[in-house]
Design an enzyme around this catalytic site. Sequence first.
Site, short mmCIF file in Angstrom:
data_model
loop_
_atom_site.label_atom_id
_atom_site.label_comp_id
_atom_site.label_asym_id
_atom_site.label_seq_id
_atom_site.Cartn_x
_atom_site.Cartn_y
_atom_site.Cartn_z
CB THR A 156 -0.98 0.02 1.20
OG1 THR A 156 -1.80 1.18 1.10
CG2 THR A 156 -0.27 0.03 2.53
CG HIS A 214 -9.33 4.34 5.72
ND1 HIS A 214 -9.15 5.28 6.70
CD2 HIS A 214 -8.79 4.88 4.58
CE1 HIS A 214 -8.55 6.34 6.19
NE2 HIS A 214 -8.32 6.12 4.91
NE ARG A 245 -12.51 -0.60 -9.62
CZ ARG A 245 -12.19 0.58 -10.11
NH1 ARG A 245 -11.24 1.30 -9.55
NH2 ARG A 245 -12.80 1.02 -11.19
P1 ADP Z 1 -1.29 1.10 -4.71
O1 ADP Z 1 -1.86 -0.08 -5.38
O2 ADP Z 1 -0.93 2.20 -5.64
O3 ADP Z 1 -0.23 0.79 -3.73
P2 ADP Z 1 -3.28 1.45 -2.60
O4 ADP Z 1 -2.44 1.66 -1.43
O5 ADP Z 1 -4.50 2.28 -2.69
O6 ADP Z 1 -2.49 1.79 -3.93
O7 ADP Z 1 -3.74 -0.07 -2.74
C1 ADP Z 1 -2.99 -1.13 -2.26
C2 ADP Z 1 -3.61 -2.44 -2.68
O8 ADP Z 1 -4.89 -2.58 -2.10
C3 ADP Z 1 -3.84 -2.59 -4.17
O9 ADP Z 1 -3.66 -3.94 -4.54
C4 ADP Z 1 -5.28 -2.17 -4.33
O10 ADP Z 1 -5.83 -2.73 -5.47
C5 ADP Z 1 -5.89 -2.73 -3.07
N1 ADP Z 1 -7.07 -1.99 -2.61
C6 ADP Z 1 -7.11 -0.73 -2.10
N2 ADP Z 1 -8.36 -0.38 -1.76
C7 ADP Z 1 -9.13 -1.46 -2.04
C8 ADP Z 1 -10.54 -1.75 -1.90
N3 ADP Z 1 -11.40 -0.88 -1.40
N4 ADP Z 1 -10.94 -2.95 -2.32
C9 ADP Z 1 -10.08 -3.85 -2.83
N5 ADP Z 1 -8.79 -3.65 -2.98
C10 ADP Z 1 -8.30 -2.48 -2.59
#
Ligand code: ADP
Length: 572
Positions: free
Chosen positions: A199, A204, A293
Site C-alpha cells: 500500500t 481504513h 482493483r
Molecule cells: P497502490 O496499489 O498504488 O499501492 P493502494 O495503497 O490504494 O495503492 O492499494 C494497495 C492495494 O490494495 C492494491 O492492490 C489495491 O488494489 C488494493 N485496494 C485498495 N483499496 C481497495 C478496496 N477498497 N478494495 C479492494 N482492494 C483495494
Amino acid sequence: MAFQPHGGVLKDLLARDASIASQLKDEAAALHEVVLTERQLCDLELIVNGGFSPLEGFMNQKDYTSIVESLRLADGTLFAMPITLDVSREEIDRKRITPGSRIALRDPRDDAPLAILAVEDIYKPDRVKEAVNVFGADDPAHPAVAYLRHSTHEWYVGGKLQAIQAPVHFDYVALRFTPSELRTHFRKLAWRKVVAFQTRNPMHRAHRELTIRAARQRQANVLIHPVVGLTKPGDVDHYTRVRVYEAIMAKYPHGMAQLALLPLAMRMAGPREAVWHAIIRKNFGATHFIVGRDHAGPGKNSQGKDFYGPYDAQEAVTQYRDELEIEMVPFQMMTYLPSTDEYQPVDSVPKGVETLDISGTELRRRLKTGAPIPDWFSYDAVVKTLRESYPPRTKQGFVIYMTGLHNCGKDIIARALQVALNQQGGRSVSLLLGEGIQEQRIGMPAGQREKCMQAVSFVAAELARAGAAVIAAPMAPKESIRASAQQIVLKYAGAGGNFFLVHMATPLEYCEKNDRAGVYSAVRKGELKGLPGVDEEYEPPSKAALTVDLTKQSIAEIVNSIVLLLETNALI
Ligand code: ADP
C-alpha cells in the site's frame, strides 16, 4: 516453492565480512563518485539488501533492453522494471567513467559511500520506447514518464555493485527489515504462509477486512508492507501513514499481522508494477500477495482516460504465475454493506443490496472541512492521526501579506489586525513588520531587498505551516517579490499555505503628507535614495485579494474587511 527468493538465491550484498566493507570504504575514498538521486538511493537500497533479487547492480544494456521488450533479464529470468543508473554525459566525461572503471556511489543526504559500482557499460536509452513499453504510453500525465522526461539524465551506466553499507534511516528504525531479517523474523514466529499487502495510502476498515479475509482464505498470516520510499506525487506523507498503520495494527487479531516498511521508489506502472511488487514480496519471504482493483495505478492520462484497466494488474500477475512462485490473492473492490455492517467484494454483493463508499476525494474534503468520518469507514485512532496532519481550515495557518508605499498605514493596520485575531483566539499570531525585518530600510541595494523578502517569506511559510496567523507588512514594491512570496508560502507551508495579498492603496500624497519621520522629504532633497513611489518604482499589484485605502476607510473598517476575508475562506 514457498519461501524461495526470486531466481533461487537471495542476493544479499550486505551479507559479507565487515573487513571487506571497510576495505571497500577505503577504496571508495580514492574513487570518482556519483551522488545518487532520491530514486536511485531507493533502488540501491533494495539492490544491496536483496529486495530486487536476482539483481546485483544497475542494469547493463542487454538486461535493460530485454526488460523493456519482454519483462525478462537477458538470461530469461522474469523481472518487470528497468532498474538503471542515469548519469549526465558531462559527469561521465568529467569523472572519466568508462567500462571497467570503478565508481563510488554516495548517499545524497549524508554523503556516505554506500557501494562501489564496477562499470560494465554506458548506454543511451530509447526513452520513448521505455515509456511506451514499460508505462504503456509516452504521455507525461504518467508520473514515471514525466520523471523519465524531466528528471533522468540521458545516459545509463550499468554494472554490478559491491555494498559498503545500507543507507541509514533515522525514522521508524524498528519497522525496517531487510529481506533476510524479515525471513528470519517469520521463521522465529513459525509463520509458514504469509500474505503480503502492498500500500501507498492510509489504511481504513476496508483494507483491514481485505487483508484479514485474504489471510483466513489461505490460513496465513499477514504482512502489511507499505511503501515509504517514493510514491505518487501528492500522496499522504509517509510519517502520517506509518502512524496510521501503527494505529490499525492494533485492530488485527492478536499475532496475526506484522508491519514492515519498504523503501521502494514506486513507478505507478500498474500491471508491470504488480509483477515487480510480487517479486519483491517473494524476496521478503511472503508466500502470497494481494492485488486488488487498480493496483499501483497512475490515474488518468492526458485524454482523461485511465492508463490501465482496473484488473490489468491481476491479469499480468496471473500471466506469469508459474514463474512468480508467489500466489496472488486477487480482490475485487471491497465495499460496505450497511444492512449487515460488513465489507464484501463488489462481485459478491447480492443485487439490490445497498452499499456505501467514501472516495479518496470525499475523504480529503471531509478532512478539510472537519466533516464527520463515519465509524464504518475508518477507526477513531486513524481519523485522529489524519486530522492532525490535515487540520480543518479553522486550524490551518495563513499569511496576510500587505503591500503598499512607505507610511501607507500598513503597520498600524497590521497591529490592529493582530489585536483582532488575538481576540478571536485559536492561533498564535505573528507580526512581520518592515521595521523588524529591515526591508523598509530605504536605500537597500538592488537585489538585496528581494533576498531579504525571500527570507521573510520562508519565515512566514514556516510559521503558517505550524498553524500560525502570520501578518507580513513589507513594502514589497514589485510584482515579482509578491509572486515569489506567494510561491514560497504555497510550497513550504503545507496545510498553512493560505496566502492573501492585501494592497494598501493609500495615495502617495497622503503617505507623504503624514510622514512625521521625514523619509519622503529626505529623499526629495536627495539625502536618501531608493524609496518606492518616489525615486524607485512601486508596481501596484495586478491581483490582490483585497484593496484598501486609509483615506477612504477607517482602520477599524479595514481590519474588519480583512477578518471578513478570512471568514469567507472558512479560516476563522
Ligand atoms: P497502490 O496499489 O498504488 O499501492 P493502494 O495503497 O490504494 O495503492 O492499494 C494497495 C492495494 O490494495 C492494491 O492492490 C489495491 O488494489 C488494493 N485496494 C485498495 N483499496 C481497495 C478496496 N477498497 N478494495 C479492494 N482492494 C483495494
